[in-house]
Design an enzyme around this catalytic site. Structure first.
Site, PDB file in Angstrom:
ATOM      1  N   SER A 130       7.132   4.491  -1.012  1.00  0.00           N
ATOM      2  CA  SER A 130       6.052   4.830  -0.070  1.00  0.00           C
ATOM      3  C   SER A 130       6.584   5.626   1.114  1.00  0.00           C
ATOM      4  O   SER A 130       5.881   6.455   1.684  1.00  0.00           O
ATOM      5  CB  SER A 130       5.394   3.553   0.464  1.00  0.00           C
ATOM      6  OG  SER A 130       4.946   2.765  -0.610  1.00  0.00           O
ATOM      7  N   ARG A 131       7.822   5.368   1.501  1.00  0.00           N
ATOM      8  CA  ARG A 131       8.371   6.060   2.681  1.00  0.00           C
ATOM      9  C   ARG A 131       8.754   7.507   2.375  1.00  0.00           C
ATOM     10  O   ARG A 131       9.032   8.273   3.291  1.00  0.00           O
ATOM     11  CB  ARG A 131       9.593   5.310   3.214  1.00  0.00           C
ATOM     12  CG  ARG A 131       9.233   3.987   3.899  1.00  0.00           C
ATOM     13  CD  ARG A 131      10.449   3.380   4.585  1.00  0.00           C
ATOM     14  NE  ARG A 131      10.132   2.135   5.266  1.00  0.00           N
ATOM     15  CZ  ARG A 131      10.160   0.951   4.675  1.00  0.00           C
ATOM     16  NH1 ARG A 131      10.476   0.848   3.395  1.00  0.00           N
ATOM     17  NH2 ARG A 131       9.862  -0.141   5.356  1.00  0.00           N
ATOM     18  N   GLY A 183       5.131   4.137  -9.072  1.00  0.00           N
ATOM     19  CA  GLY A 183       5.965   2.940  -9.213  1.00  0.00           C
ATOM     20  C   GLY A 183       5.123   1.676  -9.106  1.00  0.00           C
ATOM     21  O   GLY A 183       5.235   0.760  -9.929  1.00  0.00           O
ATOM     22  N   HIS A 184       4.258   1.632  -8.100  1.00  0.00           N
ATOM     23  CA  HIS A 184       3.368   0.474  -7.958  1.00  0.00           C
ATOM     24  C   HIS A 184       2.438   0.363  -9.168  1.00  0.00           C
ATOM     25  O   HIS A 184       2.166  -0.731  -9.665  1.00  0.00           O
ATOM     26  CB  HIS A 184       2.482   0.610  -6.716  1.00  0.00           C
ATOM     27  CG  HIS A 184       3.227   0.663  -5.418  1.00  0.00           C
ATOM     28  ND1 HIS A 184       3.374   1.812  -4.690  1.00  0.00           N
ATOM     29  CD2 HIS A 184       3.844  -0.315  -4.705  1.00  0.00           C
ATOM     30  CE1 HIS A 184       4.055   1.560  -3.580  1.00  0.00           C
ATOM     31  NE2 HIS A 184       4.359   0.277  -3.563  1.00  0.00           N
ATOM     32  N   GLN A 228      15.457  -7.872  -3.230  1.00  0.00           N
ATOM     33  CA  GLN A 228      14.184  -8.553  -2.964  1.00  0.00           C
ATOM     34  C   GLN A 228      13.726  -9.335  -4.195  1.00  0.00           C
ATOM     35  O   GLN A 228      13.280 -10.482  -4.095  1.00  0.00           O
ATOM     36  CB  GLN A 228      13.146  -7.491  -2.588  1.00  0.00           C
ATOM     37  CG  GLN A 228      11.719  -7.946  -2.650  1.00  0.00           C
ATOM     38  CD  GLN A 228      10.764  -6.852  -2.204  1.00  0.00           C
ATOM     39  OE1 GLN A 228      10.793  -6.420  -1.060  1.00  0.00           O
ATOM     40  NE2 GLN A 228       9.916  -6.385  -3.102  1.00  0.00           N
ATOM     41  N   LYS A 267      13.419  -1.501  -8.296  1.00  0.00           N
ATOM     42  CA  LYS A 267      13.861  -0.631  -7.201  1.00  0.00           C
ATOM     43  C   LYS A 267      14.327  -1.459  -5.995  1.00  0.00           C
ATOM     44  O   LYS A 267      15.302  -1.129  -5.340  1.00  0.00           O
ATOM     45  CB  LYS A 267      12.712   0.281  -6.800  1.00  0.00           C
ATOM     46  CG  LYS A 267      12.802   0.747  -5.398  1.00  0.00           C
ATOM     47  CD  LYS A 267      12.444   2.167  -5.222  1.00  0.00           C
ATOM     48  CE  LYS A 267      12.734   2.612  -3.828  1.00  0.00           C
ATOM     49  NZ  LYS A 267      12.148   1.722  -2.828  1.00  0.00           N
ATOM     50  N   GLY A 271       0.823  -1.205   0.000  1.00  0.00           N
ATOM     51  CA  GLY A 271       0.000   0.000   0.000  1.00  0.00           C
ATOM     52  C   GLY A 271       0.857   1.255   0.000  1.00  0.00           C
ATOM     53  O   GLY A 271       2.052   1.202  -0.280  1.00  0.00           O
ATOM     54  N   VAL A 308      10.517   3.429 -11.319  1.00  0.00           N
ATOM     55  CA  VAL A 308       9.874   4.689 -11.705  1.00  0.00           C
ATOM     56  C   VAL A 308      10.465   5.797 -10.827  1.00  0.00           C
ATOM     57  O   VAL A 308      10.539   5.658  -9.600  1.00  0.00           O
ATOM     58  CB  VAL A 308       8.346   4.608 -11.528  1.00  0.00           C
ATOM     59  CG1 VAL A 308       7.693   5.958 -11.832  1.00  0.00           C
ATOM     60  CG2 VAL A 308       7.771   3.520 -12.429  1.00  0.00           C
TER      61      VAL A 308
HETATM   62  P1  AMP Z   1       6.212  -2.099  -1.555  1.00  0.00           P
HETATM   63  O1  AMP Z   1       4.765  -1.689  -1.450  1.00  0.00           O
HETATM   64  O2  AMP Z   1       7.166  -1.022  -1.224  1.00  0.00           O
HETATM   65  O3  AMP Z   1       6.487  -3.410  -0.875  1.00  0.00           O
HETATM   66  O4  AMP Z   1       6.457  -2.368  -3.104  1.00  0.00           O
HETATM   67  C1  AMP Z   1       5.632  -3.224  -3.841  1.00  0.00           C
HETATM   68  C2  AMP Z   1       6.249  -3.442  -5.175  1.00  0.00           C
HETATM   69  O5  AMP Z   1       6.369  -2.204  -5.865  1.00  0.00           O
HETATM   70  C3  AMP Z   1       7.659  -4.049  -5.100  1.00  0.00           C
HETATM   71  O6  AMP Z   1       7.802  -5.016  -6.109  1.00  0.00           O
HETATM   72  C4  AMP Z   1       8.524  -2.843  -5.345  1.00  0.00           C
HETATM   73  O7  AMP Z   1       9.783  -3.163  -5.904  1.00  0.00           O
HETATM   74  C5  AMP Z   1       7.689  -2.067  -6.336  1.00  0.00           C
HETATM   75  N1  AMP Z   1       8.100  -0.660  -6.360  1.00  0.00           N
HETATM   76  C6  AMP Z   1       8.218   0.173  -5.302  1.00  0.00           C
HETATM   77  N2  AMP Z   1       8.686   1.375  -5.704  1.00  0.00           N
HETATM   78  C7  AMP Z   1       8.868   1.290  -7.043  1.00  0.00           C
HETATM   79  C8  AMP Z   1       9.340   2.207  -8.040  1.00  0.00           C
HETATM   80  N3  AMP Z   1       9.721   3.455  -7.747  1.00  0.00           N
HETATM   81  N4  AMP Z   1       9.407   1.752  -9.320  1.00  0.00           N
HETATM   82  C9  AMP Z   1       9.027   0.493  -9.645  1.00  0.00           C
HETATM   83  N5  AMP Z   1       8.577  -0.401  -8.747  1.00  0.00           N
HETATM   84  C10 AMP Z   1       8.500  -0.014  -7.463  1.00  0.00           C
END
Ligand code: AMP
Length: 291
Positions: A198-199, A48-49, A165, A161, A43, A188
């Protein structure tokens, strides 16, 4: 029988909370011969998401996005507590990006009382964020293994990013014979190159200005390494540049092999530069291919 998913009044995006309901919906889609893409998130969604959702939409008949703030991948209680939780807003964004379903289980659904299993990926988890955040990658591997087994998608989408992971998840799926393709989506970035996260919403405007140094320095160091510079000297210079530009603390700035994550003394393909730094209470990570 396929359950009728609850719909948030604000969005129209069907939302499921239970694993049995998710399985029933997936079974119905499978019976209709449809392919399924999964986009796992915590969330706090940003562009990016949504890029992950767009790619899934383009490649699969059905797109499931998940939102679950996974407690076992956090090292700090304050980070977990302060993590953005804005499901209604996120659901609207997911619907607009073309998701068919949101799976947003409660913590007890994912980790019922007595849950004790953990999945860890040796080797790939023994460096970078694996050292800086003990237990984090095993928390990720555990929850992603569960999400993949709950939904059994054809493809699951992850961002470049969070590169380590991505490698951990890919190895985990392979080692556990989970029949899924792990797809990677490029990072992105904002106009100044800063990777969306998100942070980032925890940063003050002044910190956000300083944060741009991360991508700037990574790009400069990557360019010099690509020309053959010695990694040790160049990384030391990069650390000085980061601290000189107002980055407050560095967890790591390292050159590693893009598949095995072995440390490299010089950039030979597929070399990658990885960084994790701090501004106040906010930890930022980024990585770039060295080509
Ligand atoms: P998170 O919600 O931070 O766990 O991220 C969920 C997914 O979104 C993970 O696969 C992240 O690598 C991807 N993600 C987060 N930030 C970006 C970004 N700036 N560009 C592309 N994918 C992203």
């Amino acid at each position: 029988m396929t359950p009728v998913p609850a719909q948030s009044s604000e969005t129209q995006l069907p939302t499921l909370r239970g694993i049995a309901d998710l399985r029933a919906q997936v079974a119905a889609w499978r019976a209709a011969g449809e392919s399924i893409g999964l986009v796992p998130t915590m969330g706090g969604l940003h562009a990016g998401h949504l890029a992950l959702v767009h790619q899934a939409r383009a490649e699969c008949d059905r797109v499931i996005a998940t939102i679950f703030v996974n407690p076992i991948q956090f090292n700090e209680a304050a980070d977990f507590k302060g993590y953005p939780r804005e499901e209604a807003r996120d659901a609207a964004e997911l619907a607009a990006a073309g998701a068919d379903l949101l799976f947003a289980p409660a913590q007890e659904e994912v980790y019922p009382p007595g849950f004790t299993t953990s999945v860890s990926v040796a080797g790939l988890s023994d460096c970078l964020c694996g050292l800086a955040r003990p237990g984090h990658l095993s928390g990720v591997a555990t929850v992603v293994a569960k999400l993949l087994l709950q939904s059994l998608p054809d493809v699951a989408y992850f961002g470049e990013k969070d590169y380590q992971q991505l490698l951990v998840v890919r190895r985990m799926a392979r080692d556990l014979d989970i029949p899924v393709r792990i797809a990677v989506v490029p990072t992105v970035r904002a106009a100044d190159g800063f990777a969306l996260s998100s942070r980032n919403q925890h940063l003050t405007p002044e910190q956000r200005t300083r944060a741009a140094a991360l991508y700037r320095v990574l790009s400069e160091v990557a360019e010099r390494l690509a020309k053959g510079a010695n990694a040790e000297a160049e990384l030391a210079r990069g650390r000085d540049l980061l601290l000189g530009a107002g980055i407050e603390r560095i967890d790591y700035l390292e050159l590693r092999h893009g598949e095995t994550l072995e440390a490299l003394e010089r950039a030979t393909p597929p070399a990658r530069l990885f960084a994790a730094v701090w501004l106040g209470e906010t930890r930022l990570i980024d990585n770039l291919a060295v080509v």
